[in-house]
Design an enzyme around this catalytic site. Structure first.
Site: not given
Length: 259
Positions: A108, A148
């Site tokens: 992330y 992400d």
């Protein structure tokens, strides 16, 4: 081998919206999670081990913030939490499960949209992560990195690219960095390897402002990035939009690979 990547924007919130129930029917081998926004004490049994899967997690020190995890049906030989950089690892942004000559990673990357200080933190992460990606690529093992990345690589990866040229997530430096990951380090963007030209159907994130979801004013910032040999076995990929568990949509890839 079915691999799913999903930014949950809070695992407790996503659970109330049906994410774990959806997962029951996915027959996934690995489910890489980002933005847990939870710590160990917040995790209920069904969040730890859903759909006959075992969960492994790297929580942020700050409550209600960041955090990554991986659900899997296979017992890993090794679990690696963090990149070995204290200021990064305190935010819970990297976890790797090791199996023989294969690794599965959930990552992330920071968002820089909340201010200059966070953009600087993002650039610092990118610098450390680039070095780590280079080392991973040279280990002679197959790796898939889900997550992400908070970067839309090219103009076709977001709806309003002209209006975002000076915004975090589509800055020239970020896009150039992403390009170097794929060209210089020879990682493969698995979705783009199968769908090189898609636009609207490729988006995985929509702002909560305005009517971004309703109008599909989205960004493609969730990826599965893999080493070349593993990437070449990818057969199908899809973005699931029939239900909304988060401001992101799950990205699924099916590989002809056996762990």
């Amino acid at each position: 081998m079915r691999v799913i990547s999903a930014n949950l924007n809070g695992i407790r919130s996503a659970t109330t919206k049906g994410f774990l129930a959806w997962l029951e029917g996915q027959d996934a081998d690995f489910v890489c999670l980002q933005e847990l926004k939870a710590q160990a004490a917040d995790m209920k049994p069904e969040m730890l081990n859903p759909a006959s899967l075992q969960g492994y997690f790297h929580y942020a020190e700050k409550k209600g913030y960041s955090g990554v995890g991986i659900y899997t049906r296979y017992q890993p030989e090794q679990v690696i939490e963090g990149l070995g950089v204290p200021e990064i690892d305190s935010e819970g942004r990297y976890i790797e499960l090791v199996y023989g000559n294969v690794s599965v990673v959930s990552v992330y990357l920071p968002s820089g949209s909340s201010g200059d200080h966070r953009q600087e933190a993002k650039f610092a992460f990118m610098e450390h992560f680039y070095q780590h990606l280079g080392e991973l690529a040279q280990r002679g093992r197959e790796v898939v990195i889900c997550g992400d990345w908070n970067i839309a690589h090219k103009e076709i990866d977001l709806k309003n690219w002209k209006g975002n040229l000076k915004n975090s997530g589509f800055l020239p430096e970020e896009r150039e960095w992403m390009g170097k990951v794929l060209s210089d380090l020879e990682w493969v963007d698995v979705y783009r390897s199968l769908h090189p030209d898609t636009t609207d159907e490729a988006y995985t994130w929509w702002s909560n402002r305005g009517q971004a979801w309703a109008k599909n004013v989205g960004w493609r910032i969730d990826y599965q990035i893999a080493t070349r040999e593993l990437a070449q076995t990818a057969k199908t990929t899809s973005v699931y939009k029939e239900e909304r568990f988060s401001d992101h949509a799950p990205l699924t890839v099916d590989y002809e690979w056996v762990v």
